[in-house]
Structures are given as C-alpha cells and as structure tokens.
Motif scaffolding. Sequence first.
Motif, PDB file in Angstrom:
ATOM      1  N   LYS A  43       0.828  -1.196   0.000  1.00  0.00           N
ATOM      2  CA  LYS A  43       0.000   0.000   0.000  1.00  0.00           C
ATOM      3  C   LYS A  43       0.867   1.253   0.000  1.00  0.00           C
ATOM      4  N   LYS A  45       3.920   1.512  -1.104  1.00  0.00           N
ATOM      5  CA  LYS A  45       4.599   1.606  -2.404  1.00  0.00           C
ATOM      6  C   LYS A  45       3.681   2.221  -3.448  1.00  0.00           C
ATOM      7  N   ARG A  46       2.423   1.815  -3.474  1.00  0.00           N
ATOM      8  CA  ARG A  46       1.465   2.384  -4.433  1.00  0.00           C
ATOM      9  C   ARG A  46       1.277   3.873  -4.192  1.00  0.00           C
ATOM     10  N   GLN A  47       1.169   4.263  -2.938  1.00  0.00           N
ATOM     11  CA  GLN A  47       1.011   5.678  -2.615  1.00  0.00           C
ATOM     12  C   GLN A  47       2.240   6.479  -3.023  1.00  0.00           C
ATOM     13  N   LYS A  48       3.431   5.921  -2.788  1.00  0.00           N
ATOM     14  CA  LYS A  48       4.666   6.607  -3.152  1.00  0.00           C
ATOM     15  C   LYS A  48       4.788   6.768  -4.661  1.00  0.00           C
ATOM     16  N   ASP A  49       4.422   5.707  -5.420  1.00  0.00           N
ATOM     17  CA  ASP A  49       4.484   5.789  -6.890  1.00  0.00           C
ATOM     18  C   ASP A  49       3.507   6.820  -7.425  1.00  0.00           C
ATOM     19  N   THR A  50       2.323   6.871  -6.851  1.00  0.00           N
ATOM     20  CA  THR A  50       1.329   7.850  -7.299  1.00  0.00           C
ATOM     21  C   THR A  50       1.804   9.279  -7.046  1.00  0.00           C
ATOM     22  N   ALA A  51       2.398   9.500  -5.887  1.00  0.00           N
ATOM     23  CA  ALA A  51       2.903  10.833  -5.565  1.00  0.00           C
ATOM     24  C   ALA A  51       4.067  11.222  -6.467  1.00  0.00           C
ATOM     25  N   HIS A  52       4.915  10.251  -6.791  1.00  0.00           N
ATOM     26  CA  HIS A  52       6.057  10.538  -7.660  1.00  0.00           C
ATOM     27  C   HIS A  52       5.585  10.890  -9.070  1.00  0.00           C
ATOM     28  N   GLN A  53       4.558  10.178  -9.590  1.00  0.00           N
ATOM     29  CA  GLN A  53       4.026  10.464 -10.925  1.00  0.00           C
ATOM     30  C   GLN A  53       3.385  11.840 -10.993  1.00  0.00           C
ATOM     31  N   GLN A  54       2.738  12.242  -9.906  1.00  0.00           N
ATOM     32  CA  GLN A  54       2.112  13.557  -9.887  1.00  0.00           C
ATOM     33  C   GLN A  54       3.149  14.674  -9.799  1.00  0.00           C
ATOM     34  N   LYS A  57       6.933  14.403 -14.116  1.00  0.00           N
ATOM     35  CA  LYS A  57       6.361  13.906 -15.361  1.00  0.00           C
ATOM     36  C   LYS A  57       7.417  13.140 -16.146  1.00  0.00           C
TER      37      LYS A  57
END
Length: 267
Positions: A43, A45-54, A57
Amino acid sequence: MAEQEEEVDYMSSEFLTQCVGKDDVRPGLLFSHSSKHKAQMEKRKRQKDTAHQQRFKSIKKVQEERLEEGLSTAISHDNKGFSMLQKMGYKPGTSLGKQSQGRLEPVAVEVKSDRMGLGWQQMITDHRKKLQERKRLKKQRQEVETDPEKFRQRLCNQRQEKFLLQDLMKSQRVCHQLDSKKDLTEPAESWFWPSYILKGTEEDAEEDDEEEKDEEDIEFEPEVKLNILTSYLRSTYFYCIWCGTVYEDERDLKQDCPGPTRADHDD
C-alpha cells in the motif's frame, strides 16, 4: 443416546481460513503478522508511486506538452520570417496573397508519435486488399464446384477445347501430307502445317513455340484456325477430317459429308 457433535466456532480464525484460504489478504482477513506487514508495504509503495508520478512527469509526457504548446502558440514578432512578411505588407489575422485569396491559418502539422515507417499503413491496406481478392476468387471457385450446372458447363468447355486442339493438330498433319503429294515445299499459311515440320524436330518446335509467337499465332485463335484450315482442305482437296475421306469432287462432298464441323458428325 448418541454423542453430541462438537460445536463449530464460526468466529474462529481456523474456520475463516477454511472459507477464504490462507492467501486471501483482504482487509479484515489478515490473520498473520507477515501478511499484514506485506499488505502495508504494498500500500505504501502504491502511494509513493502515485505521488512521484504527480510530482515528476515522464520525458515523453514533457515532450508532448512542449510540442503541443509550440504548435498552439502563434509566431512572435521576433521571428525573421514573420518580420519579412510584415515588411511586404502582411497584417496579422489576414489571408496571404495580393487579393487575400490565400490561407488564413497555416497548414496543420500531424506529428508521428510511433517509430513505424511512413509506408507501413499502405502496405497493410494493400495486403488486406490481396486477402479480400483471394477470398473472393476462392468463393467463386467454391460456387462453381458446388453448383452442378456450372460444374457440368466447365467440364463441357474443357472437353470441347480438348477436341478442338486434337482436330487442329490432325488437320495440320493431313494438310502437310496432301500438300506434299502436290510437291509443295511451303504451306499456304505458316500454321497450316505442324510446327515441327517447318522447324526441324517436334522438340525444337515446342521450345520455339514457348519462346516466340508468330503474328499469325497471336492473330488467330485455335477455333478460327481450325475453321480456316478445314475449309482449305474441303475446297482444295475435297477432304473432311471427321469423315476421314477424300471425296471425288465438291458435289460428292456436299452430298455425302454431314457438314463442315464436328457437331455435324456427332448427330
């Protein structure tokens, strides 16, 4: 009196494990410490990846945005080409040309985002057309094979063509024999005699026929050749290839011969 069965605890972890399995890690069904820890790490890791993508770019996304921004932005006054147009009388917002008959907006740019060649779309289109043509021809052949009337007609045409070629070859041999008896060294037409007579051997003639075609061969079809040659034999020698007889004269030929075609002799 029989022993009473042991009551099952429906709220125990053992019973829930039997129902959903040990690998089910849905919220509320995490029984072991390791499975809980694994779920928490995934969970995070998913949150960290989402924040990094936002926040950051991708290079491709940045290039697309810059390209779109450049295409949508009008040419500035600092552009040399734009300055030259203004010196020649161009005013922003008007069409090009002396009578303002030109384009108002520049030609739109279509950017290729893939790495395929420019002609691959046409290759696919051509290939699909070939496949459709093959399917159409295959369907036609199937219709001919399944249609009894068309099948019989095709067999009849093949049979007639076979007889036609046989009659033509026979007429050429007979014409050569009858002309030779008159001491003729050349036929009236080059195709009145078999080709192997004029060109040496039969094998040489077949090779020559494959490599070269005389003008007469292109001009006359086999059916036309047969009609002309049989007419020559009948008028010159009073001979009918289907009767296999040399008649005494034209009167005798007309009286005793059924006719000048194979169909007349089949009746």
